[in-house]
Every structure is written in C-alpha cells, then in structure tokens.
Design an enzyme around this catalytic site. Structure first.
Site, PDB file in Angstrom:
ATOM      1  N   THR A 266       0.832  -1.209   0.000  1.00 59.92           N
ATOM      2  CA  THR A 266       0.000   0.000   0.000  1.00 59.92           C
ATOM      3  C   THR A 266       0.866   1.259   0.000  1.00 59.92           C
ATOM      4  O   THR A 266       1.982   1.239   0.518  1.00 59.92           O
ATOM      5  CB  THR A 266      -0.903  -0.008   1.256  1.00 59.92           C
ATOM      6  OG1 THR A 266      -1.431   1.299   1.456  1.00 59.92           O
ATOM      7  CG2 THR A 266      -0.123  -0.370   2.512  1.00 59.92           C
ATOM      8  N   ASP A 267       0.314   2.345  -0.520  1.00 59.24           N
ATOM      9  CA  ASP A 267       1.037   3.628  -0.479  1.00 59.24           C
ATOM     10  C   ASP A 267       1.162   4.156   0.947  1.00 59.24           C
ATOM     11  O   ASP A 267       1.959   5.061   1.209  1.00 59.24           O
ATOM     12  CB  ASP A 267       0.362   4.671  -1.388  1.00 59.24           C
ATOM     13  CG  ASP A 267      -1.055   5.056  -0.955  1.00 59.24           C
ATOM     14  OD1 ASP A 267      -1.623   4.404  -0.058  1.00 59.24           O
ATOM     15  OD2 ASP A 267      -1.595   6.025  -1.516  1.00 59.24           O
ATOM     16  N   GLU A 268       0.376   3.579   1.877  1.00 66.12           N
ATOM     17  CA  GLU A 268       0.405   4.093   3.256  1.00 66.12           C
ATOM     18  C   GLU A 268       1.747   3.860   3.926  1.00 66.12           C
ATOM     19  O   GLU A 268       2.060   4.492   4.943  1.00 66.12           O
ATOM     20  CB  GLU A 268      -0.754   3.492   4.073  1.00 66.12           C
ATOM     21  CG  GLU A 268      -2.090   3.856   3.452  1.00 66.12           C
ATOM     22  CD  GLU A 268      -3.313   3.571   4.305  1.00 66.12           C
ATOM     23  OE1 GLU A 268      -3.220   3.566   5.535  1.00 66.12           O
ATOM     24  OE2 GLU A 268      -4.389   3.368   3.711  1.00 66.12           O
TER      25      GLU A 268
ATOM     26  N   TYR B 155      -1.388  -0.315  11.209  1.00 62.44           N
ATOM     27  CA  TYR B 155      -1.612  -0.990   9.915  1.00 62.44           C
ATOM     28  C   TYR B 155      -0.456  -0.730   8.958  1.00 62.44           C
ATOM     29  O   TYR B 155       0.169  -1.660   8.442  1.00 62.44           O
ATOM     30  CB  TYR B 155      -2.936  -0.513   9.296  1.00 62.44           C
ATOM     31  CG  TYR B 155      -3.049  -0.829   7.812  1.00 62.44           C
ATOM     32  CD1 TYR B 155      -3.113  -2.149   7.352  1.00 62.44           C
ATOM     33  CD2 TYR B 155      -3.071   0.202   6.855  1.00 62.44           C
ATOM     34  CE1 TYR B 155      -3.201  -2.434   5.990  1.00 62.44           C
ATOM     35  CE2 TYR B 155      -3.155  -0.084   5.496  1.00 62.44           C
ATOM     36  CZ  TYR B 155      -3.219  -1.401   5.073  1.00 62.44           C
ATOM     37  OH  TYR B 155      -3.290  -1.688   3.727  1.00 62.44           O
TER      38      TYR B 155
HETATM   39  P1  NAD Z   1      -9.879  -6.933   3.007  1.00 57.74           P
HETATM   40  O1  NAD Z   1      -9.781  -6.631   4.461  1.00 57.74           O
HETATM   41  O2  NAD Z   1     -11.145  -6.652   2.278  1.00 57.74           O
HETATM   42  O3  NAD Z   1      -9.542  -8.491   2.770  1.00 57.74           O
HETATM   43  C1  NAD Z   1      -8.522  -9.150   3.437  1.00 57.74           C
HETATM   44  C2  NAD Z   1      -8.738 -10.654   3.269  1.00 57.74           C
HETATM   45  O4  NAD Z   1      -7.652 -11.330   3.927  1.00 57.74           O
HETATM   46  C3  NAD Z   1     -10.028 -11.162   3.923  1.00 57.74           C
HETATM   47  O5  NAD Z   1     -10.688 -12.055   3.043  1.00 57.74           O
HETATM   48  C4  NAD Z   1      -9.539 -11.892   5.168  1.00 57.74           C
HETATM   49  O6  NAD Z   1     -10.379 -12.978   5.559  1.00 57.74           O
HETATM   50  C5  NAD Z   1      -8.173 -12.389   4.719  1.00 57.74           C
HETATM   51  N1  NAD Z   1      -7.255 -12.631   5.843  1.00 57.74           N
HETATM   52  C6  NAD Z   1      -7.034 -11.822   6.917  1.00 57.74           C
HETATM   53  N2  NAD Z   1      -6.145 -12.410   7.743  1.00 57.74           N
HETATM   54  C7  NAD Z   1      -5.793 -13.600   7.178  1.00 57.74           C
HETATM   55  C8  NAD Z   1      -4.910 -14.639   7.557  1.00 57.74           C
HETATM   56  N3  NAD Z   1      -4.221 -14.578   8.699  1.00 57.74           N
HETATM   57  N4  NAD Z   1      -4.783 -15.714   6.737  1.00 57.74           N
HETATM   58  C9  NAD Z   1      -5.504 -15.795   5.590  1.00 57.74           C
HETATM   59  N5  NAD Z   1      -6.356 -14.841   5.193  1.00 57.74           N
HETATM   60  C10 NAD Z   1      -6.497 -13.746   5.971  1.00 57.74           C
HETATM   61  O7  NAD Z   1      -8.654  -6.167   2.343  1.00 57.74           O
HETATM   62  P2  NAD Z   1      -8.514  -5.553   0.868  1.00 57.74           P
HETATM   63  O8  NAD Z   1      -8.990  -4.162   0.898  1.00 57.74           O
HETATM   64  O9  NAD Z   1      -9.056  -6.527  -0.121  1.00 57.74           O
HETATM   65  O10 NAD Z   1      -6.922  -5.503   0.747  1.00 57.74           O
HETATM   66  C11 NAD Z   1      -6.189  -6.598   0.201  1.00 57.74           C
HETATM   67  C12 NAD Z   1      -4.708  -6.257   0.221  1.00 57.74           C
HETATM   68  O11 NAD Z   1      -4.474  -5.065  -0.510  1.00 57.74           O
HETATM   69  C13 NAD Z   1      -4.151  -6.003   1.614  1.00 57.74           C
HETATM   70  O12 NAD Z   1      -2.867  -6.574   1.679  1.00 57.74           O
HETATM   71  C14 NAD Z   1      -4.072  -4.489   1.719  1.00 57.74           C
HETATM   72  O13 NAD Z   1      -3.033  -4.091   2.586  1.00 57.74           O
HETATM   73  C15 NAD Z   1      -3.760  -4.129   0.276  1.00 57.74           C
HETATM   74  N6  NAD Z   1      -4.217  -2.781  -0.146  1.00 57.74           N
HETATM   75  C16 NAD Z   1      -5.507  -2.378   0.059  1.00 57.74           C
HETATM   76  C17 NAD Z   1      -5.924  -1.135  -0.397  1.00 57.74           C
HETATM   77  C18 NAD Z   1      -7.348  -0.669  -0.217  1.00 57.74           C
HETATM   78  O14 NAD Z   1      -7.667   0.485  -0.562  1.00 57.74           O
HETATM   79  N7  NAD Z   1      -8.271  -1.494   0.263  1.00 57.74           N
HETATM   80  C19 NAD Z   1      -5.014  -0.299  -1.059  1.00 57.74           C
HETATM   81  C20 NAD Z   1      -3.696  -0.751  -1.265  1.00 57.74           C
HETATM   82  C21 NAD Z   1      -3.323  -1.999  -0.804  1.00 57.74           C
HETATM   83  P1  TYD Z   2     -10.427   4.495   4.909  1.00 59.10           P
HETATM   84  O1  TYD Z   2     -11.448   4.074   3.913  1.00 59.10           O
HETATM   85  O2  TYD Z   2     -10.473   3.900   6.280  1.00 59.10           O
HETATM   86  O3  TYD Z   2      -9.000   4.286   4.216  1.00 59.10           O
HETATM   87  P2  TYD Z   2      -7.516   4.714   4.721  1.00 59.10           P
HETATM   88  O4  TYD Z   2      -7.585   5.181   6.122  1.00 59.10           O
HETATM   89  O5  TYD Z   2      -6.760   3.434   4.590  1.00 59.10           O
HETATM   90  O6  TYD Z   2      -7.077   5.777   3.765  1.00 59.10           O
HETATM   91  O7  TYD Z   2     -10.524   6.079   5.080  1.00 59.10           O
HETATM   92  C1  TYD Z   2     -10.371   6.953   3.984  1.00 59.10           C
HETATM   93  C2  TYD Z   2     -10.407   8.359   4.517  1.00 59.10           C
HETATM   94  O8  TYD Z   2     -11.711   8.641   5.040  1.00 59.10           O
HETATM   95  C3  TYD Z   2      -9.451   8.605   5.676  1.00 59.10           C
HETATM   96  O9  TYD Z   2      -8.906   9.925   5.570  1.00 59.10           O
HETATM   97  C4  TYD Z   2     -10.316   8.513   6.913  1.00 59.10           C
HETATM   98  C5  TYD Z   2     -11.661   9.006   6.414  1.00 59.10           C
HETATM   99  N1  TYD Z   2     -12.852   8.428   7.083  1.00 59.10           N
HETATM  100  C6  TYD Z   2     -13.830   9.275   7.653  1.00 59.10           C
HETATM  101  O10 TYD Z   2     -13.726  10.515   7.619  1.00 59.10           O
HETATM  102  N2  TYD Z   2     -14.915   8.688   8.248  1.00 59.10           N
HETATM  103  C7  TYD Z   2     -15.064   7.325   8.317  1.00 59.10           C
HETATM  104  O11 TYD Z   2     -16.068   6.851   8.905  1.00 59.10           O
HETATM  105  C8  TYD Z   2     -14.073   6.487   7.723  1.00 59.10           C
HETATM  106  C9  TYD Z   2     -14.195   4.970   7.780  1.00 59.10           C
HETATM  107  C10 TYD Z   2     -12.983   7.095   7.113  1.00 59.10           C
END
Ligand code: NAD
Ligand code: TYD
Length: 337
Positions: free
Chosen positions: A126-128, A151
């Site tokens: 992630t970019d975070e 995280y």
């Molecule tokens: P999500 O939380 O929707 O899904 C995570 C999945 O991982 C779930 O199905 C969960 O059951 C499974 N999981 C959790 N712990 C586990 C374990 N110990 N063993 C096996 N499975 C396990 O997350 P997402 O949004 O789909 O993100 C997927 C990946 O992409 C993550 O690595 C996250 O860091 C990365 N990512 C997410 C975003 C975003 O905006 N959501 C952006 C950049 C990167």
């Molecule tokens: P989020 O979807 O949790 O992603 P991330 O924190 O990984 O970027 O949040 C996106 C942005 O929205 C973040 O700046 C926090 C804000 N946010 C709110 O203002 N209210 C909310 O209830 C949530 C879940 C997020």
C-alpha cells in the site's frame, strides 16, 4: 497452466482479482487461501466457485504446516499475497493481529516460497507505507518508508522482509504499492461503502476531523490489472507504485455520494479525528506506466457512480454482511466447520 496461491482472496481486492482473472484466462489455476475473518466473504467468489481451476482453502497464512502442505498438494509455483488485516481504525483499536497476520504471515509465506522455489512472489502492499504528504509532492518508489499507523507499519515491515528475501536469497519477489481502492465488494467499514450504506439507511455520515484529508482513489479493476501485469512482467526485486492520479478530499467524496443518492448535506456529522490521521496520499505511477505500459482505464467521476449503483443493486450482498448471515455461506458450500 500457472499454479498460483492467492491469499486473502475472499476479501475486497482479492475476490475481484480472482473473479476477473478466471473470467478471462484459463491458463491459471488458483488456490485461494483465506482465513475468513470478518472481512472475508465467500459470497464474493460466486462467479468463480464452480470453476475447475479454482480451489478454496479456509486457513491462516501464519500456519506454516498448512502452507507447506498446500505447496505440496497443489504444486504451487507462484504466490500473490493479498491477505492482511487492512483497516486503519481497527489497527488503532488493537494492533496485535495486524503484526501477526501482516508480518508473521508474510514471513511464513516467504519461507515456504523459498523452500519450494517459487517462480514469483508478489507482495500486495500500500502507499500508506510512505507516510503522509503535505499539500504538494507525490510518493515515488524511492520515497523513504515512514508509516504512521499500526496498519501501515505492519505493511512496511512486510515490504522490508520481502526486499530482504530478494537480497539475501535471490528470491524472485516483486512488490506493488497501491493507493485507496473503491468498487464492488468493498467491506462497509471503508469510507466509500460506509458512507453509501449510511445514506441508504438514513444514518449520519461520520467525517473525521475537518474532512480535508486527501486520498488518491483508484477503481479496484485498474488496481488488479496492474497487479496482473506486474505479476507477469514486473522485474524481480522491484517495487511498482499503482495509482490513478485522482485526488479527492473526504468531504468532497461524502458530498458526491449524498448528491448521487439525492440526499441533503444535513446527514454529515463532523466527528473527532482519527489519531495519527495521515493528511494526504498521492501516487506517482510513472514507473509502471513507462516500464510495463499500464494505464488506469476508469475515470473517478464515472467509476464512483458505477460503484454507488452496484451497492444500490446489491442490497442483498450488504444486508447479509450487516446481519452477519454472510459468515454462514461457507457451511452452505462445504458443510459445518
Ligand atoms: P480486506 O480486508 O477486504 O480483505 C482481506 C482478506 O484477507 C479477507 O478475506 C480476510 O479474511 C483475509 N485474511 C485476513 N487475515 C488472514 C490470515 N491470517 N490468513 C488468511 N487470510 C487472511 O482487504 P482488501 O482491501 O481486499 O486488501 C487486500 C490487500 O491489498 C491487503 O494486503 C491491503 O493491505 C492491500 N491494499 C488495500 C488497499 C485498499 O484500498 N483497500 C489499497 C492498497 C493496498
Ligand atoms: P479508509 O477508507 O479507512 O481508508 P484509509 O484510512 O486506509 O485511507 O478512510 C479513507 C479516509 O476517510 C481517511 O482519511 C479517513 C476518512 N474516514 C472518515 O472521515 N470517516 C469514516 O467513517 C471512515 C471509515 C474514514
């Protein structure tokens, strides 16, 4: 046939990835290993569940015995690691599971991948991990890691471990770092689905702080196409940033959702800010664009409407999440656990 262990494939991005790749390719065999935490939903995989080249395993990436067994049983050649605890607010409430899954879990997968000589290990990051930007500037692949939340620090630790396995053992690894995703199947704790469902249920919309934090949004399909391209053509040991250059403040997004659903702004409620809240994320994705020819296909204005429409049309999907019913779907398919 490429035999790929995809972890976390019942979550938002992983499920979209599996459904998308199995829909268009028959030269891959996918073993989806997912623990089915609260974020894992097997209903996300309905389009894939009957395919011969798809297998689901309910298990934990930190379980090395299981991982070794799966590598042998399915003759795994490739790993794409999506599995993670992924929600910043939850990591603030309790960090331990984040370090356990995101750090130890990645280590278990890397050790097994080394033992079984995988041809490529792709870490979905992630970019975070880069921390927070001021009003200007972009994250590049050489921006120093400076994560601020439990995280993001757990993801950064995993990224460093992946890099160490490349340098120490010559493992064929590659890492992607993507910005905030949106689209179908996103668990309704993240900003866009949470606000959408709150509007639909007449609830208040909790905006943290002044609502002016900036995120750089990308449609999940664009992210996954980039992951697939890096999986196929990314250079070993490299990191690729993925982003669509669509920066928005949170309050702009909330207002856009209200507007799309024909509701007024009095539902907005400014609440106490998230501790350590990163101010701005923004990605420079020129490396993947120039080297691998990737380009985002979806414009924010259109894809956000498409996403809101998806939530409107898939009430059953999110109602089963809100009621907890979705967690019983495993038993319907495979019998009692
Ligand atoms: P999500 O939380 O929707 O899904 C995570 C999945 O991982 C779930 O199905 C969960 O059951 C499974 N999981 C959790 N712990 C586990 C374990 N110990 N063993 C096996 N499975 C396990 O997350 P997402 O949004 O789909 O993100 C997927 C990946 O992409 C993550 O690595 C996250 O860091 C990365 N990512 C997410 C975003 C975003 O905006 N959501 C952006 C950049 C990167
Ligand atoms: P989020 O979807 O949790 O992603 P991330 O924190 O990984 O970027 O949040 C996106 C942005 O929205 C973040 O700046 C926090 C804000 N946010 C709110 O203002 N209210 C909310 O209830 C949530 C879940 C997020």
């Amino acid at each position: 046939m490429k035999r790929i262990l995809v972890t976390g494939g019942a979550g938002f991005i992983g499920a979209n990835f599996i459904n998308n790749i199995l829909n268009k390719r028959d030269d891959v065999e996918i073993v989806n290993l997912d623990k089915l935490t609260y974020a894992g939903n097997l209903e996300n995989l309905k389009p894939s569940e009957d395919k011969k080249n798809y297998h689901f395993v309910n298990g934990d990436i930190t379980n090395s015995e299981l991982i070794n067994y799966l590598f042998q049983k399915y003759k795994i050649e490739y790993v794409i690691n999506f599995a993670a605890e992924s929600h910043v607010d939850r990591s603030i409430l309790g960090s331990q599971i984040f370090y356990h899954t995101n750090v130890i879990g990645t280590n278990v997968l890397l050790e097994a991948s080394r033992r079984f000589d995988v041809k490529k290990f792709l870490q979905v990051s992630t970019d975070e991990v880069y921390g927070s930007l001021g009003p200007t500037g972009l994250f590049r692949e050489d921006t120093p890691l400076s994560p601020n939340s439990p995280y993001s620090s757990s993801k950064a630790a995993a990224d460093m471990m992946v890099n160490a396995f490349y340098h120490t053992y010559g493992m064929p690894v590659v890492t992607t770092r993507c910005s905030n995703n949106y689209g179908p199947l996103q668990f309704p704790e993240k900003l866009i689905p949470l606000m959408t469902l709150n509007v639909l249920s007449g609830k208040k919309l909790p905006v943290y702080g002044d609502g002016l934090n900036v995120r750089d949004w990308i449609y999940v399909i664009d992210h996954n196409e980039a992951v697939e391209l890096v999986f196929e053509n990314g250079r070993e040991g490299e990191v690729y940033n993925i982003g669509a250059s669509q920066e928005m403040t949170n309050i702009e997004i909330v207002k856009l959702i209200l507007n799309a659903l024909g509701k007024t702004e009095d539902l907005i409620e400014y609440v106490k800010d998230r501790p350590g809240h990163d101010r701005r994320y923004a990605i420079d994705s020129s490396k993947i664009q120039n080297e691998l020819g990737w380009k985002p296909k979806f414009k924010f204005e259109e894809a956000i409407q498409k996403t809101i429409t998806w939530y409107l049309e898939n009430k059953n999907w999110w109602e089963r999440i809100l009621s907890g019913e979705y967690q019983k779907y495993y038993n319907n398919l495979y019998g009692n656990r």
